[in-house]
Design a protein around this motif. Structure first.
Motif, short mmCIF file in Angstrom:
data_model
loop_
_atom_site.label_atom_id
_atom_site.label_comp_id
_atom_site.label_asym_id
_atom_site.label_seq_id
_atom_site.Cartn_x
_atom_site.Cartn_y
_atom_site.Cartn_z
N PRO A 1 0.80 5.07 0.29
CA PRO A 1 -0.18 6.08 0.70
C PRO A 1 -0.34 7.15 -0.37
O PRO A 1 0.63 7.55 -1.01
CB PRO A 1 0.43 6.67 1.98
CG PRO A 1 1.88 6.35 1.90
CD PRO A 1 2.00 5.09 1.10
N SER B 1 0.84 -1.18 0.00
CA SER B 1 0.00 0.00 0.00
C SER B 1 0.88 1.24 0.00
O SER B 1 1.63 1.46 0.95
CB SER B 1 -0.89 -0.01 1.24
OG SER B 1 -1.67 1.16 1.28
N GLU C 1 0.89 5.92 -6.23
CA GLU C 1 1.78 4.84 -6.61
C GLU C 1 2.15 4.94 -8.09
O GLU C 1 1.41 5.49 -8.89
CB GLU C 1 1.11 3.48 -6.33
CG GLU C 1 -0.05 3.13 -7.25
CD GLU C 1 -1.35 3.92 -7.00
OE1 GLU C 1 -2.23 3.87 -7.89
OE2 GLU C 1 -1.50 4.56 -5.93
#
Length: 171
Positions: free
Chosen positions: A10, A8, A21
């Motif tokens: 952020p 993950s 990402e």
């Protein structure tokens, strides 16, 4: 994607930007940026194969350290405008801040805005005590970004055999 390998990254938002990402389709702009001498004058230009290793490394840092690089996109248009990172080098315990704005977006305050968001993340979320930026001598644009986000000159040091200036900000 195998969920066992999912990470993950952020997402951070500013007034104009979304830090998110890396995605596979971001690579062409990333590689084009690194191939242009005017865009990579202080980093060194890279061919497409080297750019892929850098791009993959940026993304992979999230797995190793829970910190890494974000793609920076314009929230209004969805257009990719650069990248920004908060990461650790192999032998360092001090988080490093880095940024690149793609040539078409130079001079619009994007690096300042993205770097500010990442510094806030480093200090408020990760609780880092200090963050460093390594800037090659003569890179006045990056020096100005560092100073605008509250970083101060610390010392001259070396990175990959090249003299660089270290700027620091403490929480």
């Amino acid at each position: 994607m195998n969920p066992a390998f999912a990470i993950s990254v952020p997402r951070l938002q500013t007034e104009r930007l979304m830090l998110r990402e890396y995605r596979r389709h971001d690579f062409d702009l990333f590689a084009d940026h690194l191939a242009k001498p005017e865009s990579s004058a202080h980093l060194g230009s890279a061919d497409r194969q080297t750019a892929w290793r850098i791009f993959s490394s940026h993304a992979g840092l999230w797995v190793l350290h829970g910190a890494g690089w974000w793609a920076v996109e314009d929230r209004q248009t969805g257009q990719l405008v650069g990248n920004v990172g908060a990461f650790f080098r192999e032998q360092s315990t001090v988080m490093e801040l880095g940024w690149n704005t793609y040539r078409a977006f130079w001079g619009k305050g994007i690096a300042n805005e993205a770097a500010t968001a990442v510094l806030n993340y480093a200090f408020e979320v990760r609780r880092e005590s200090k963050v460093r930026a390594l800037i090659t001598s003569g890179n006045e644009s990056s020096r100005r970004v560092a100073e605008r986000v509250g970083m101060t000159y610390e010392m001259e040091t070396e990175l990959n055999g090249k003299a660089v200036n270290s700027y620091i900000r403490e929480r």
